[in-house]
Design an enzyme around this catalytic site. Structure first.
Site, PDB file in Angstrom:
ATOM      1  N   THR A  18      10.179  -6.043  12.082  1.00 50.63           N
ATOM      2  CA  THR A  18      10.379  -6.668  13.351  1.00 50.63           C
ATOM      3  C   THR A  18      10.903  -8.039  12.929  1.00 50.63           C
ATOM      4  OG1 THR A  18       9.226  -5.514  14.688  1.00 50.63           O
ATOM      5  CG2 THR A  18       9.744  -7.629  15.466  1.00 50.63           C
ATOM      6  N   GLU A  26       5.452 -21.760   8.249  1.00 50.71           N
ATOM      7  CA  GLU A  26       5.202 -22.036   9.610  1.00 50.71           C
ATOM      8  C   GLU A  26       5.111 -20.747  10.255  1.00 50.71           C
ATOM      9  OE1 GLU A  26       4.455 -24.142  12.225  1.00 50.71           O
ATOM     10  OE2 GLU A  26       5.806 -25.294  11.156  1.00 50.71           O
ATOM     11  N   VAL A  51       1.397 -18.809  11.448  1.00 53.14           N
ATOM     12  CA  VAL A  51       0.275 -19.271  12.382  1.00 53.14           C
ATOM     13  C   VAL A  51       0.996 -19.605  13.733  1.00 53.14           C
ATOM     14  CG1 VAL A  51      -1.648 -20.818  12.984  1.00 53.14           C
ATOM     15  CG2 VAL A  51      -1.125 -20.531  10.487  1.00 53.14           C
ATOM     16  N   GLY A  55       2.935 -17.914  15.545  1.00 51.62           N
ATOM     17  CA  GLY A  55       4.704 -17.813  15.879  1.00 51.62           C
ATOM     18  C   GLY A  55       5.758 -18.770  15.834  1.00 51.62           C
ATOM     19  N   GLY A  94       2.595  -1.155  23.310  1.00 51.90           N
ATOM     20  CA  GLY A  94       3.204  -1.741  22.446  1.00 51.90           C
ATOM     21  C   GLY A  94       2.611  -3.408  21.944  1.00 51.90           C
ATOM     22  N   GLU A 146      -1.830  -3.006  18.160  1.00 51.01           N
ATOM     23  CA  GLU A 146      -1.685  -1.929  17.108  1.00 51.01           C
ATOM     24  C   GLU A 146      -2.335  -0.636  17.492  1.00 51.01           C
ATOM     25  OE1 GLU A 146       0.647  -2.349  14.978  1.00 51.01           O
ATOM     26  OE2 GLU A 146       0.906  -4.527  14.897  1.00 51.01           O
ATOM     27  N   ASP A 172      -7.635 -11.602  12.520  1.00 47.98           N
ATOM     28  CA  ASP A 172      -6.235 -12.155  12.391  1.00 47.98           C
ATOM     29  C   ASP A 172      -6.328 -13.429  12.831  1.00 47.98           C
ATOM     30  OD1 ASP A 172      -3.212 -11.698  12.817  1.00 47.98           O
ATOM     31  OD2 ASP A 172      -3.615 -12.649  14.679  1.00 47.98           O
ATOM     32  N   LYS A 203      -5.679 -17.133  10.438  1.00 43.55           N
ATOM     33  CA  LYS A 203      -4.832 -18.268  10.867  1.00 43.55           C
ATOM     34  C   LYS A 203      -5.492 -19.458  10.964  1.00 43.55           C
ATOM     35  CE  LYS A 203      -1.776 -14.951  13.753  1.00 43.55           C
ATOM     36  NZ  LYS A 203      -1.771 -14.451  15.179  1.00 43.55           N
TER      37      LYS A 203
END
Length: 430
Positions: free
Chosen positions: A14, A131, A134, A136, A189, A192, A203, A207
């Protein structure tokens, strides 16, 4: 015009596809902003035959991503493979060792090996830019490196995982419980098939470890992060939180204490009058408190093709301009080795929900267990009665030390009238 910045991209999922698309659509604009054109020379992914909504013509296909690390016609390697080790780590190490810049979105790799990779990048006088790793599309790393460089960071905290925020928001809006909402999020979606990294807080912890290193000039210490997820949060807790003037958010929080760096990820009761309480759905937000600037807040989409590709390309623009910056704000050799503050030393207020048998003396026994640890109650709520005779009792405390709260909880859990393990959520004062 100056020679193009020659790019190799490893990983065409993606985000990788989004980077190719963004570079194609904004090529002319980017060349003006960066002072030179961008050229994707080569790409690598698991399957060449996979259908992708991007034009790969004119790009060399490398079956082995490691070939990008030593290719003489590549200036910068974009690593979008993911994972804390394996080929991703080898690729980044080899690319830096070969004198190439590296741009990555790999928070797990940085959380576990960031200090080591930063030192290698500086030894080779190359950029290690992340960048996109963390939050997005939120430019929080750039803010710490540049806009807030004149400050000592006192504290930072934020919503760092959009999946958890989406689940908690939907639970509040619909009244449905975690398992139901998670299944819906997977079908849509937003989560996961294996949601462990998201819902168990891993996750967000990756970060937070990266942010802590950049904010406090410390070596990245993922092992020092206290991690809890959202599986035990119920719709009942969310309803009680609203009644008490809070919303429940999974936050990552970091600050320096007298015992070391405190890093923690867990569900929090956040006061409704704070801005971060109103960050909903898949959005992320990061709050940084600096000694001169005060409180600053950054919010936006924390994942997705467009936002993450935007962050990757921002790093590519810096490379194209020739801007060389330490990965974690200060040079790697000056990153401090700081102790992790023990979670037992954390001081704060607490929300506790108990399911108890509705009979005389229960509340007195619970209060006695708290009193033995000198924990003071702020409020108590009791609602309804179930067919089994169990009722929810909610208590909130004044500030106390975590160790004392844990000892009290151990006593309370052993009371015969307590039907299940107490649910405890920390209350944050912002």
């Amino acid at each position: 015009m100056n020679s193009p910045l020659r790019i190799g991209i490893a990983g065409l999922g993606t985000v990788g596809a989004g980077v190719v698309k963004l570079l194609a659509e904004h090529g002319r604009l980017l060349s003006v902003r960066a002072g030179r054109p961008f050229k994707v020379v080569a790409v690598s992914a698991r399957s060449k035959a996979k259908k992708r909504d991007i034009d790969l013509s004119g790009m060399r296909w490398e079956k082995d991503p490691m070939a990008l690390a030593t290719a003489p016609d590549i200036d910068v390697v974009v690593e979008l493979i993911g994972g804390s080790g394996g080929v991703a780590r080898r690729l980044v190490q080899k690319a830096l060792a070969s004198g190439k810049h590296v741009v990555t979105a790999n928070k797990a790799l940085l959380a576990l090996h960031g200090t080591e990779l930063a030192a290698l990048a500086e030894k080779k006088q190359r950029n290690l830019a992340f960048e996109a790793a963390v939050a997005g599309g939120i430019p929080i790393i750039k803010a710490l490196r540049e806009g807030l460089a004149g400050n000592r960071v006192k504290r930072l905290y934020g919503i760092l995982n959009g999946t958890c925020n989406y689940i908690l928001t939907t639970m509040r809006e619909t009244g449905r419980d975690f398992d139901v909402v998670l299944a819906e999020a997977q079908a849509a979606g937003y989560a996961e098939a294996d949601p462990t990294f998201d819902v168990d807080g891993i996750d967000a912890a990756h970060k937070l470890a990266v942010l802590t290193g950049a904010a406090f000039g410390a070596k990245v210490d993922f092992a020092g992060v206290h991690v809890e997820g959202i599986r035990r949060v119920t719709s009942m807790d969310i309803e009680f939180a609203q009644e008490l003037g809070y919303r429940i958010k999974l936050l990552g929080l970091a600050r320096e204490t007298r015992y070391g760096i405190e890093q923690r990820v867990h569900p929090c009761m956040v006061p409704l009058d704070t801005p971060i309480a109103h960050i909903e759905g898949v959005f992320n937000a990061v709050v940084v408190e600096g000694d001169f600037v005060g409180t600053t807040m950054f919010q936006g989409r924390g994942a997705g093709q467009g936002p993450t590709a935007s962050a990757v390309v921002a790093d590519l623009v810096d490379v194209a301009r020739g801007r060389h910056m330490p990965a974690f704000v200060v040079p790697a050799e000056k990153l401090a080795t700081k102790k992790a503050s023990p979670m037992d030393r954390h001081v704060g207020a607490y929300y506790m929900r108990l399911m108890v048998q509705d009979r005389p003396g229960v509340i007195a026994a619970v209060s006695g267990a708290l009193a033995k640890e000198r924990i003071s109650l702020e409020s108590m709520l009791q609602r309804g009665r179930s067919e089994s005779g169990e009722v929810p009792v909610v208590l909130t405390t004044h500030e106390t030390e975590e160790a004392a709260m844990r000892r009290a909880l151990a006593r309370i859990a052993k009371l015969g009238a307590v039907a299940e393990e107490p649910c405890v959520i920390r209350i944050e004062a912002f």
